[in-house]
Each structure stands twice: as C-alpha cells, then as structure tokens.
Design a protein around this motif. Structure first.
Motif, PDB file in Angstrom:
ATOM      1  N   PHE A   1     -28.359 -47.910 -15.696  1.00  0.00           N
ATOM      2  CA  PHE A   1     -29.787 -48.193 -15.645  1.00  0.00           C
ATOM      3  C   PHE A   1     -30.327 -48.006 -14.236  1.00  0.00           C
ATOM      4  O   PHE A   1     -31.436 -47.503 -14.039  1.00  0.00           O
ATOM      5  N   LEU A   2     -29.547 -48.396 -13.233  1.00  0.00           N
ATOM      6  CA  LEU A   2     -29.965 -48.227 -11.839  1.00  0.00           C
ATOM      7  C   LEU A   2     -30.033 -46.742 -11.464  1.00  0.00           C
ATOM      8  O   LEU A   2     -30.828 -46.345 -10.605  1.00  0.00           O
ATOM      9  N   ASN A   3     -29.199 -45.936 -12.133  1.00  0.00           N
ATOM     10  CA  ASN A   3     -29.224 -44.496 -11.857  1.00  0.00           C
ATOM     11  C   ASN A   3     -30.584 -43.884 -12.140  1.00  0.00           C
ATOM     12  O   ASN A   3     -30.957 -42.870 -11.534  1.00  0.00           O
ATOM     13  N   GLU A   4     -31.330 -44.498 -13.081  1.00  0.00           N
ATOM     14  CA  GLU A   4     -32.636 -43.939 -13.440  1.00  0.00           C
ATOM     15  C   GLU A   4     -33.591 -43.946 -12.240  1.00  0.00           C
ATOM     16  O   GLU A   4     -34.434 -43.051 -12.111  1.00  0.00           O
ATOM     17  N   LEU A   5     -33.457 -44.930 -11.370  1.00  0.00           N
ATOM     18  CA  LEU A   5     -34.279 -44.955 -10.159  1.00  0.00           C
ATOM     19  C   LEU A   5     -33.916 -43.785  -9.243  1.00  0.00           C
ATOM     20  O   LEU A   5     -34.789 -43.168  -8.619  1.00  0.00           O
ATOM     21  N   PHE A   6     -32.620 -43.487  -9.185  1.00  0.00           N
ATOM     22  CA  PHE A   6     -32.164 -42.351  -8.381  1.00  0.00           C
ATOM     23  C   PHE A   6     -32.691 -41.046  -8.958  1.00  0.00           C
ATOM     24  O   PHE A   6     -33.122 -40.154  -8.216  1.00  0.00           O
ATOM     25  N   TYR A   7     -32.687 -40.936 -10.286  1.00  0.00           N
ATOM     26  CA  TYR A   7     -33.195 -39.719 -10.926  1.00  0.00           C
ATOM     27  C   TYR A   7     -34.693 -39.556 -10.666  1.00  0.00           C
ATOM     28  O   TYR A   7     -35.169 -38.436 -10.435  1.00  0.00           O
ATOM     29  N   LEU A   8     -35.417 -40.675 -10.695  1.00  0.00           N
ATOM     30  CA  LEU A   8     -36.849 -40.609 -10.396  1.00  0.00           C
ATOM     31  C   LEU A   8     -37.099 -40.102  -8.977  1.00  0.00           C
ATOM     32  O   LEU A   8     -38.044 -39.351  -8.731  1.00  0.00           O
ATOM     33  N   LEU A   9     -36.242 -40.503  -8.049  1.00  0.00           N
ATOM     34  CA  LEU A   9     -36.345 -40.017  -6.676  1.00  0.00           C
ATOM     35  C   LEU A   9     -36.101 -38.504  -6.633  1.00  0.00           C
ATOM     36  O   LEU A   9     -36.810 -37.772  -5.926  1.00  0.00           O
ATOM     37  N   ILE A  10     -35.116 -38.047  -7.401  1.00  0.00           N
ATOM     38  CA  ILE A  10     -34.830 -36.608  -7.471  1.00  0.00           C
ATOM     39  C   ILE A  10     -36.017 -35.855  -8.050  1.00  0.00           C
ATOM     40  O   ILE A  10     -36.415 -34.793  -7.548  1.00  0.00           O
ATOM     41  N   PHE A  11     -36.608 -36.412  -9.113  1.00  0.00           N
ATOM     42  CA  PHE A  11     -37.790 -35.764  -9.711  1.00  0.00           C
ATOM     43  C   PHE A  11     -38.911 -35.650  -8.683  1.00  0.00           C
ATOM     44  O   PHE A  11     -39.589 -34.616  -8.607  1.00  0.00           O
ATOM     45  N   ALA A  12     -39.116 -36.729  -7.917  1.00  0.00           N
ATOM     46  CA  ALA A  12     -40.182 -36.725  -6.907  1.00  0.00           C
ATOM     47  C   ALA A  12     -39.936 -35.626  -5.872  1.00  0.00           C
ATOM     48  O   ALA A  12     -40.877 -34.923  -5.471  1.00  0.00           O
ATOM     49  N   ILE A  13     -38.690 -35.458  -5.449  1.00  0.00           N
ATOM     50  CA  ILE A  13     -38.358 -34.412  -4.478  1.00  0.00           C
ATOM     51  C   ILE A  13     -38.627 -33.033  -5.078  1.00  0.00           C
ATOM     52  O   ILE A  13     -39.214 -32.160  -4.433  1.00  0.00           O
ATOM     53  N   ILE A  14     -38.191 -32.834  -6.321  1.00  0.00           N
ATOM     54  CA  ILE A  14     -38.393 -31.550  -7.001  1.00  0.00           C
ATOM     55  C   ILE A  14     -39.874 -31.231  -7.115  1.00  0.00           C
ATOM     56  O   ILE A  14     -40.322 -30.122  -6.799  1.00  0.00           O
ATOM     57  N   PHE A  15     -40.660 -32.215  -7.561  1.00  0.00           N
ATOM     58  CA  PHE A  15     -42.099 -31.995  -7.761  1.00  0.00           C
ATOM     59  C   PHE A  15     -42.815 -31.752  -6.437  1.00  0.00           C
ATOM     60  O   PHE A  15     -43.770 -30.976  -6.379  1.00  0.00           O
ATOM     61  N   LYS A  16     -42.351 -32.427  -5.373  1.00  0.00           N
ATOM     62  CA  LYS A  16     -42.975 -32.269  -4.066  1.00  0.00           C
ATOM     63  C   LYS A  16     -42.744 -30.867  -3.508  1.00  0.00           C
ATOM     64  O   LYS A  16     -43.654 -30.230  -2.958  1.00  0.00           O
ATOM     65  N   VAL A  17     -41.537 -30.364  -3.658  1.00  0.00           N
ATOM     66  CA  VAL A  17     -41.158 -29.088  -3.045  1.00  0.00           C
ATOM     67  C   VAL A  17     -41.626 -27.892  -3.868  1.00  0.00           C
ATOM     68  O   VAL A  17     -42.000 -26.856  -3.306  1.00  0.00           O
ATOM     69  N   SER A  18     -41.626 -28.031  -5.174  1.00  0.00           N
ATOM     70  CA  SER A  18     -41.915 -26.889  -6.044  1.00  0.00           C
ATOM     71  C   SER A  18     -43.397 -26.808  -6.402  1.00  0.00           C
ATOM     72  O   SER A  18     -44.174 -27.706  -6.099  1.00  0.00           O
ATOM     73  N   SER A  19     -43.754 -25.722  -7.080  1.00  0.00           N
ATOM     74  CA  SER A  19     -45.109 -25.578  -7.617  1.00  0.00           C
ATOM     75  C   SER A  19     -45.236 -26.416  -8.885  1.00  0.00           C
ATOM     76  O   SER A  19     -44.236 -26.931  -9.407  1.00  0.00           O
ATOM     77  N   LEU A  20     -46.450 -26.546  -9.391  1.00  0.00           N
ATOM     78  CA  LEU A  20     -46.687 -27.342 -10.601  1.00  0.00           C
ATOM     79  C   LEU A  20     -45.863 -26.828 -11.776  1.00  0.00           C
ATOM     80  O   LEU A  20     -45.124 -27.596 -12.416  1.00  0.00           O
ATOM     81  N   ILE A  21     -45.970 -25.539 -12.065  1.00  0.00           N
ATOM     82  CA  ILE A  21     -45.277 -24.977 -13.223  1.00  0.00           C
ATOM     83  C   ILE A  21     -43.772 -24.998 -13.026  1.00  0.00           C
ATOM     84  O   ILE A  21     -43.015 -25.340 -13.946  1.00  0.00           O
ATOM     85  N   TRP A  22     -43.312 -24.642 -11.821  1.00  0.00           N
ATOM     86  CA  TRP A  22     -41.861 -24.588 -11.610  1.00  0.00           C
ATOM     87  C   TRP A  22     -41.242 -25.983 -11.630  1.00  0.00           C
ATOM     88  O   TRP A  22     -40.140 -26.178 -12.155  1.00  0.00           O
ATOM     89  N   GLY A  23     -41.932 -26.962 -11.059  1.00  0.00           N
ATOM     90  CA  GLY A  23     -41.442 -28.336 -11.102  1.00  0.00           C
ATOM     91  C   GLY A  23     -41.338 -28.839 -12.527  1.00  0.00           C
ATOM     92  O   GLY A  23     -40.343 -29.464 -12.916  1.00  0.00           O
ATOM     93  N   PHE A  24     -42.381 -28.557 -13.329  1.00  0.00           N
ATOM     94  CA  PHE A  24     -42.345 -28.956 -14.738  1.00  0.00           C
ATOM     95  C   PHE A  24     -41.234 -28.226 -15.485  1.00  0.00           C
ATOM     96  O   PHE A  24     -40.559 -28.811 -16.332  1.00  0.00           O
ATOM     97  N   THR A  25     -41.039 -26.957 -15.144  1.00  0.00           N
ATOM     98  CA  THR A  25     -39.995 -26.167 -15.810  1.00  0.00           C
ATOM     99  C   THR A  25     -38.614 -26.755 -15.561  1.00  0.00           C
ATOM    100  O   THR A  25     -37.813 -26.904 -16.486  1.00  0.00           O
ATOM    101  N   ILE A  26     -38.326 -27.106 -14.299  1.00  0.00           N
ATOM    102  CA  ILE A  26     -37.018 -27.692 -13.980  1.00  0.00           C
ATOM    103  C   ILE A  26     -36.800 -28.971 -14.769  1.00  0.00           C
ATOM    104  O   ILE A  26     -35.740 -29.181 -15.376  1.00  0.00           O
TER     105      ILE A  26
END
Length: 296
Positions: free
Chosen positions: A184-209
């Motif tokens: 369950f705690l891992n989900e917070l880590f995954y959310l952090l990863i999502f935030a990094i992905i969305f920050k670095v990528s474009s809208l469509i590419w971030g959503f695609t990943i």
C-alpha cells in the motif's frame, strides 16, 4: 507477474528517454497509435469476458451482449456530441474510478463501498497530476471538444482538493483495511513516479506511458488470467487471437480518422469522443469481472 511494477518503472523511464529522439508532433502521433492499439487491445475482449460471466449465470447470449455493447458505445458517442461538457466531466470521473480500480484491485471485501470512493480519488489524482503539469494543453483540448473555455485555476484548485481528500482517505484506509502495508505504501512511490513522468513529458506522451504501461498491460494480464486461468506466452497469444478482430477494426478506424479528418483539432475531438464512448461499457465489464473473481 508479481514483479510487474518493477518492469513498469523501467518501461516508463525508457519511454521518457526515447522521447529525447522524437519531436513533439511525432510523440503525439506515436501516442495516438499506441493508445488505439495496445490501449484498445485491453478492452477488445470485453464481449468475451461478458459472455464468460453470463454463461456461468445463464443470462444473455453472445449476440445480445454484442448488441448491448454497441448500443452503449453509440449512446456514449451521441451523448458526447449533444452534451459535451457534462459527458466529458462524466468521462473523467468514470476514468478516474477505472484507473483506481485497476491500480488498487487488491483492495477488496471490508469497507467495499468506501473502497469505491478511495479508488476514484486515486485515479482522479493521477489524471489531475497530468492535467496540472499541462494546463494550457488541457484547456486547449477541452475547448476543442466542448467549445467551452475553462480557467486554469479550476484545474489547479481541483487538483489541490483531490490531493487533500486523497490524503485523508489514504490515512483512513491505511489504518482500517487489512492489506499488506508495504504494498500500500508503494502506491505513494508510484504516484511520485507518475508526477515525474507527467512533468517531463508532453500531455499525450505522459498519458500514453501511464495508460499503456500502468493500466492497459496490467489489465490484459488480469483479463488473461480470468479467461484462461494463468498468464504466459500461450495464454497471451490466445488472448490476442480472440481480440484480433476488434483490434484490427480499431486500427482501421484510426487510419480512416486520419485520412478523413487531417485537421488535427477535429481529429483530437473525434479521438477523445471515441475513447470516451468505448470506455463506458469497458468499465462496466471490468467491474463485472472483478466482482465475479471475488465471488461477490
């Protein structure tokens, strides 16, 4: 595939690295292709899953299921055309629940109704993290689809509200539900990863990943296990064989859209409308599958 999250993390950052070689337009094009290929693939066996569940319950025939499925898709498309703002809002909420349901499918049993709220907040948090890092693009897409201009503060304030509600619900669920707390705690880590992905990528590419790596592929694994009892090369090939017809039809539709509507703005509108229309019945089918697996 208990180690899939580790694989997903590697694939996610590999996806970010690859984008350094692509122009933004190429990212958009590849993103559309992936979403309407692998993304659509994870919903292509909805009819087979429905038939499997209905057969055990002696309910609807395959043809009736197909007619019902097509009717819901058409109804969703028509609703999107006549009531775009309301339908888009509904689409975001339903997608939020669907993403949360897939990501947190190990939350079952106790406090089931409360799980529904928490999973919806989780999925909405993922979506609004993406929206928050690409506010101008989101505003443009919403305007193209609905002809309604939303304010950037609406997106930001909604993100803050969801984050507050999610934090409160996370603490409650963490204390109340009998789940592996390390998972369950891992989900917070995954959310952090999502935030990094969305920050670095474009809208469509971030959503695609996120949509392909974190949602569609785990969903395909779960569906394959449900249909054939296990996930391996042979059952995966069987899954693809069963889904091939619907998958090919989706790809043909993509190319037809491209050649008939080369205006990118019009294509974006059709793309999201199509995605919304097929999402509505897919969410219902997956919910039926998860309930059938848990014996509810």
């Amino acid at each position: 595939m208990n180690n899939y999250p580790s694989i997903a993390i590697v694939l996610s950052f590999l996806g970010l690295w690859i984008t350094s070689f692509f122009s933004n337009d190429l990212q958009v094009g590849i993103g559309f292709v992936l979403i309407l290929s692998f993304g659509i693939l994870h919903g292509a066996n909805d009819i087979l899953i429905s038939k499997s569940i209905m057969n055990r319950k002696n309910q609807l025939s395959k043809m009736k299921i197909i007619y019902l499925y097509i009717t819901v898709v058409i109804f969703g498309a028509v609703l999107f055309y006549f009531l775009p703002v309301i339908t888009l809002l509904l689409f975001v909420i339903i997608s939020g629940y669907h993403f949360g349901e897939q990501q947190l499918d190990y939350l079952k049993g106790e406090l089931l109704q409360y799980n529904f709220v928490f999973k919806t907040l989780y999925g909405l948090l993922v979506l609004f993290l993406l929206f928050g890092f690409h506010i101008n693009d989101v505003i443009a897409v919403v305007y193209e689809i609905t002809s309604y201009s939303i304010d950037e503060f609406l997106i930001i304030n909604t993100l803050y509200l969801i984050l507050i509600l999610f934090t409160m619900n996370y603490i409650f669920v963490f204390k109340k539900l009998k789940v592996n707390q390390s998972i369950f705690l891992n989900e917070l880590f995954y959310l952090l990863i999502f935030a990094i992905i969305f920050k670095v990528s474009s809208l469509i590419w971030g959503f695609t990943i996120y949509f392909i790596v974190w949602h569609s592929m785990p969903s395909i694994i779960n569906q394959t296990k449900f249909l054939y009892g296990s996930f391996n090369y042979f059952t995966f090939m069987k899954y693809i064989k069963e889904a091939l017809f619907y998958w090919v039809v989706s790809l043909i539709g993509l190319f037809l859209f491209y050649f008939l509507f080369q205006d990118i703005k019009l294509f974006n509108t059709l793309f999201f409308s199509f995605l919304a229309a097929i999402t509505f019945p897919h969410v219902v089918v997956v919910l039926m599958m998860l309930k059938d697996k848990s014996g509810q």
